[in-house]
Design a protein around this motif. Structure first.
Motif, short mmCIF file in Angstrom:
data_model
loop_
_atom_site.label_atom_id
_atom_site.label_comp_id
_atom_site.label_asym_id
_atom_site.label_seq_id
_atom_site.Cartn_x
_atom_site.Cartn_y
_atom_site.Cartn_z
N ALA A 1 0.73 -1.19 -0.08
CA ALA A 1 0.03 0.01 0.07
C ALA A 1 0.88 1.26 -0.01
CB ALA A 1 -1.00 -0.09 1.29
N LEU A 2 1.72 1.33 0.85
CA LEU A 2 2.78 2.47 0.87
C LEU A 2 3.49 2.88 -0.34
CD1 LEU A 2 4.14 2.36 4.48
CD2 LEU A 2 2.27 3.50 3.49
N ASP A 3 3.83 1.90 -1.38
CA ASP A 3 4.27 2.28 -2.55
C ASP A 3 3.29 3.21 -3.29
OD1 ASP A 3 5.96 0.38 -2.10
OD2 ASP A 3 5.25 -1.03 -3.48
N HIS A 4 1.81 3.67 -2.97
CA HIS A 4 0.94 4.28 -3.65
C HIS A 4 0.73 5.72 -2.95
CE1 HIS A 4 0.40 -0.04 -4.59
NE2 HIS A 4 -0.37 0.39 -5.96
N VAL A 5 1.63 6.15 -2.02
CA VAL A 5 1.56 7.31 -1.34
C VAL A 5 2.63 8.33 -1.81
CG1 VAL A 5 1.79 8.34 1.03
CG2 VAL A 5 0.80 6.26 0.95
N LEU A 6 2.02 9.51 -2.15
CA LEU A 6 2.84 10.57 -2.66
C LEU A 6 3.43 11.29 -1.36
CD1 LEU A 6 1.59 13.15 -5.27
CD2 LEU A 6 3.05 13.76 -3.32
N GLY A 7 2.61 11.33 -0.41
CA GLY A 7 3.26 11.83 0.83
C GLY A 7 2.18 12.09 1.89
N TYR A 8 2.51 12.72 2.99
CA TYR A 8 1.61 12.98 4.29
C TYR A 8 1.40 14.44 4.58
CZ TYR A 8 2.84 8.17 4.62
OH TYR A 8 2.99 7.09 4.21
N THR A 9 0.18 14.72 5.01
CA THR A 9 0.11 16.37 5.36
C THR A 9 -0.99 16.41 6.66
OG1 THR A 9 -0.78 18.33 4.40
CG2 THR A 9 -2.21 16.57 3.80
N CYS A 10 -0.84 17.61 7.11
CA CYS A 10 -1.89 17.84 8.39
C CYS A 10 -3.37 18.08 7.74
CB CYS A 10 -1.38 19.26 9.24
SG CYS A 10 0.21 18.79 9.72
N LEU A 11 -4.08 17.56 8.45
CA LEU A 11 -5.55 17.44 7.87
C LEU A 11 -6.47 17.96 9.17
CD1 LEU A 11 -7.24 15.30 5.40
CD2 LEU A 11 -8.50 15.58 7.46
N LEU A 12 -7.58 18.65 8.96
CA LEU A 12 -8.56 18.92 9.98
C LEU A 12 -9.86 18.32 9.37
CD1 LEU A 12 -7.52 22.28 11.49
CD2 LEU A 12 -8.17 20.43 12.82
N ASP A 13 -10.57 17.40 9.87
CA ASP A 13 -11.79 16.95 9.34
C ASP A 13 -12.97 17.62 10.29
OD1 ASP A 13 -14.08 15.46 8.65
OD2 ASP A 13 -13.44 13.65 9.74
N ILE A 14 -13.31 19.06 9.96
CA ILE A 14 -14.00 19.69 10.83
C ILE A 14 -15.54 18.99 10.78
CG2 ILE A 14 -15.21 21.90 10.94
CD1 ILE A 14 -12.12 21.90 11.70
N SER A 15 -16.10 18.78 11.83
CA SER A 15 -17.30 17.96 11.79
C SER A 15 -18.44 18.69 12.41
CB SER A 15 -17.11 16.81 12.39
OG SER A 15 -15.91 15.70 11.70
N LEU A 16 -19.74 18.87 11.84
CA LEU A 16 -20.89 19.40 12.56
C LEU A 16 -21.47 18.00 13.18
CD1 LEU A 16 -22.96 21.64 12.69
CD2 LEU A 16 -24.33 20.44 10.69
N ARG A 17 -21.71 18.11 14.51
CA ARG A 17 -22.62 17.06 15.13
C ARG A 17 -24.07 17.14 15.13
NH1 ARG A 17 -18.12 14.17 15.04
NH2 ARG A 17 -16.20 15.10 16.26
#
Ligand code: MN
Length: 279
Positions: free
Chosen positions: A151-167
């Motif tokens: 699987a990791l062969d398919h990764v370009l890279g990593y980034t910080c992400l915020l999954d903002i969520s309405l409850r």
């Protein structure tokens, strides 16, 4: 090496020097800006070779960077796939049960992506909207039915992400897809810079309060397992982004808040929060 989008231009940052990747990419195949970063992801197998150690030296240096002006490193991913309940302590705080089986996947609208320094707009005055800080994975090679071992062969890279969520009430994908609800960036850190995505530390502050503080070793489904699970259901395409799930410590946002996500070897993403509703 870090990959970023500086006022629409794809840029690689190495040892504090920014290099313009425009010439390496060749003629634009799509509109400038968002399209250039997607083109970069689609060309990643070729670029990865061109950008191997020593490969940056021939590229034009971008003077004055890095400073401000960074767009999201993938302004319009073909899709954003989220992992639900992927840290035990967060699953428990959501009272959804701690088992892996209670996880699952969901989609977020690509139009919810914003970049560093952006402002998250709260859609309602009377409904809770939370921050969820997450490790983001950007895909660099088409993945369909891949095994976790590959699987990791398919990764370009990593980034910080915020999954903002309405409850509360409503379909999860819609509650997470309001405009501004997926801050990304500032950069995509390449795999050789990051190393093992399961050996990073993630922290998130809202104002002065440290709300989230966890190692990615606590992911219930690891990054390779997530890529295998997702690619068994749908083809992962270059530029797609995976939100790998959030640790415990989600909490409500209020107008005027500042959110900071810091992930070891990946970066530090800061955004503001304001009311998107009519006061
Ligand atoms: Mn999440």
């Amino acid at each position: 090496m870090l990959i970023g989008c500086l006022r629409g231009r794809p840029v690689a940052v190495d040892d504090g020097t920014a290099y313009d990747l425009s010439d390496l990419l060749g003629e634009p195949r799509a509109a400038p800006g968002a399209g250039r970063m997607l083109q970069m992801a689609q060309d990643w197998p070729r670029l990865q070779v061109a950008l191997a150690p020593g490969g940056l030296g021939d590229l034009p240096v971008v003077e004055g960077a890095p400073g401000g002006g960074w767009d999201p490193p993938m302004p319009r991913p073909p899709k954003v796939v989220g992992a639900a309940l992927n840290y035990r302590a967060h699953a428990e705080e959501m009272r959804a049960g701690p088992t892996v089986e209670s996880g699952g996947l969901f989609l977020k609208a690509s139009s919810s992506v914003v970049g560093p320094g952006a402002t998250v707009l709260l859609p309602f005055a009377d409904r809770r909207t939370d921050q969820e800080a997450e490790l983001g994975v950007v895909i660099g090679r088409t993945a369909r039915g891949v095994a976790a071992a590959d699987a990791l062969d398919h990764v370009l890279g990593y980034t910080c992400l915020l999954d903002i969520s309405l409850r509360g009430e409503g379909d999860r994908s819609i509650r997470k897809s309001f405009d501004t609800f997926t801050p990304l960036g500032p950069f995509v850190a390449t795999p050789e810079t990051v190393g093992d995505p399961g050996a990073l530390h993630l922290r998130c502050w809202v104002g002065d309060e440290l709300r989230q503080d966890a190692p990615t070793s606590e992911l219930l489904r690891s990054v390779p397992e997530l890529i295998a699970e997702i690619s068994a259901a749908m083809t992962l395409e270059p530029g797609d982004v995976i939100a790998t799930g959030t640790p415990a410590g989600v909490g409500p946002l209020a107008p005027g808040d500042r959110i900071v996500v810091e992930i070891e070897r990946v970066g530090r993403l800061e955004v503001g929060v304001e009311a998107g509703y009519q006061r």
